[in-house]
Scaffold this active site. Structure first.
Site, PDB file in Angstrom:
ATOM      1  N   THR A  94       0.872  -1.180   0.000  1.00 26.40           N
ATOM      2  CA  THR A  94       0.000   0.000   0.000  1.00 26.40           C
ATOM      3  C   THR A  94       0.904   1.224   0.000  1.00 26.40           C
ATOM      4  O   THR A  94       1.600   1.492   0.975  1.00 26.40           O
ATOM      5  CB  THR A  94      -0.919   0.017   1.236  1.00 26.40           C
ATOM      6  N   LYS A 169      -7.704   1.552  -2.730  1.00 24.62           N
ATOM      7  CA  LYS A 169      -7.316   1.135  -1.381  1.00 24.62           C
ATOM      8  C   LYS A 169      -7.408   2.290  -0.390  1.00 24.62           C
ATOM      9  O   LYS A 169      -7.969   2.141   0.711  1.00 24.62           O
ATOM     10  CB  LYS A 169      -5.891   0.571  -1.406  1.00 24.62           C
ATOM     11  N   LYS A 244      -0.808   4.983   8.577  1.00 23.62           N
ATOM     12  CA  LYS A 244      -0.117   5.110   7.291  1.00 23.62           C
ATOM     13  C   LYS A 244      -1.114   5.294   6.151  1.00 23.62           C
ATOM     14  O   LYS A 244      -0.962   6.198   5.315  1.00 23.62           O
ATOM     15  CB  LYS A 244       0.731   3.863   7.039  1.00 23.62           C
TER      16      LYS A 244
END
Length: 298
Positions: A94, A169, A244
């Site tokens: 990611t 995502k 994050k």
């Protein structure tokens, strides 16, 4: 059809994913900078490679699962020259959308092909092969990678061109982060108002408040036995990882000029929470910080 796959990054997510490829009948050449991770993967049938370049040289498809964009780009600089011409590179990390697009460009310049395919489902999903993959790249690249993605997960979605998987995502996890904060605040309010956790859950889980953060990853112990709240918030999806992902979403919001108060505020709250909890607590443990802010202890 069996493939020879190089898998770079055999940590909490990558290790189980590589093991599932072995179980599906593929030959997997694995590499990680952490020796213990390589050892664990080897027990599951992954063949250790002396280096990332050595793993890639012997493979027809490369999967990477790394912490951040600079790790991916740095690795690509190292291994693209070692791969066979036309090799497909599938990055399941990611990372920032811009970094994903740069990775596609570097692969193309080197005569390779690329797909960004981040995942949702956490360590539990990686171990159980129930991940959801969000893929960005060409139709042909997605079609080639899809059998391997399906060996590691239960669903794969082609979201569009280069970087589209990463875009999906961070949008998904912004929804999740905001939802978990809302569910946690509702339980703290319910405690103040004298509601039991079970009563609030029984109502909200079958009413308009129903969502994944409530019904699967409930932030209080009791109503959902499998949730991390029943294991003192031992992480399935660590607070640091949510921080994050929300940081990536916040960057994209700012760069895109999108006014999104809840997304930006969620990023701030999780950044503060992750400073304390790091990798040791599940992201649902943010309910504790909400209680602390209200002077409550439960």
């Amino acid at each position: 059809m069996s493939r020879t796959v190089a898998f770079i990054g055999l940590g909490h997510m990558g290790g189980p994913m590589a093991a599932n490829l072995v179980r599906a009948g593929h030959r997997v050449l694995g590499h990680d900078l952490v020796e213990s991770a390589v050892g664990t993967a080897a027990e599951a049938g992954v063949e250790p490679a002396a280096s990332a370049a050595a793993a890639v040289a012997g493979a027809g498809l490369v999967v990477t699962m790394l912490p951040a964009g600079h790790h991916v780009l740095g690795l690509y600089d190292e291994i693209l020259a070692a791969a066979r011409p036309g090799t497909l590179f599938v990055d399941c990390s990611t990372i920032d959308v811009a970094d994903a697009r740069t990775a596609h460009e570097r692969a193309a310049t080197a005569g390779m092909r690329a797909l960004d395919a981040p995942v949702s489902g956490g360590v539990v999903g990686a171990e159980a092969a129930t991940l959801t993959f969000m893929a960005g790249g060409g139709e042909a690249e997605y079609a080639e990678a899809r059998p391997l993605l399906e060996a590691m997960g239960k669903k794969a979605v082609h979201c569009g061109g280069a970087g589209a998987g990463q875009a999906a995502k961070i949008c998904n996890n912004m929804i999740l982060g905001v939802s978990m904060i809302a569910v946690s605040e509702a339980f703290v309010l319910g405690e103040r108002l004298g509601l039991s956790h079970q009563a609030l859950y029984d109502v909200a889980s079958t009413a308009s408040g129903q969502c994944w953060a409530l019904s699967v990853n409930c932030p209080v112990p009791g109503p959902v036995p499998a949730s991390p709240a029943n294991r003192d918030y031992r992480p399935g999806f660590a607070a640091s990882l949510m921080a994050k992902d929300l940081g990536l979403a916040a960057n994209a919001l700012r760069e895109g000029g999108v006014h999104a108060e809840l997304g930006l505020r969620a990023a701030e709250l999780y950044a503060a929470y992750a400073e304390r909890a790091g990798d040791t607590e599940d992201f649902s443990g943010i309910v504790r910080t909400i209680r602390d802010a209200n002077g409550d202890r439960t």
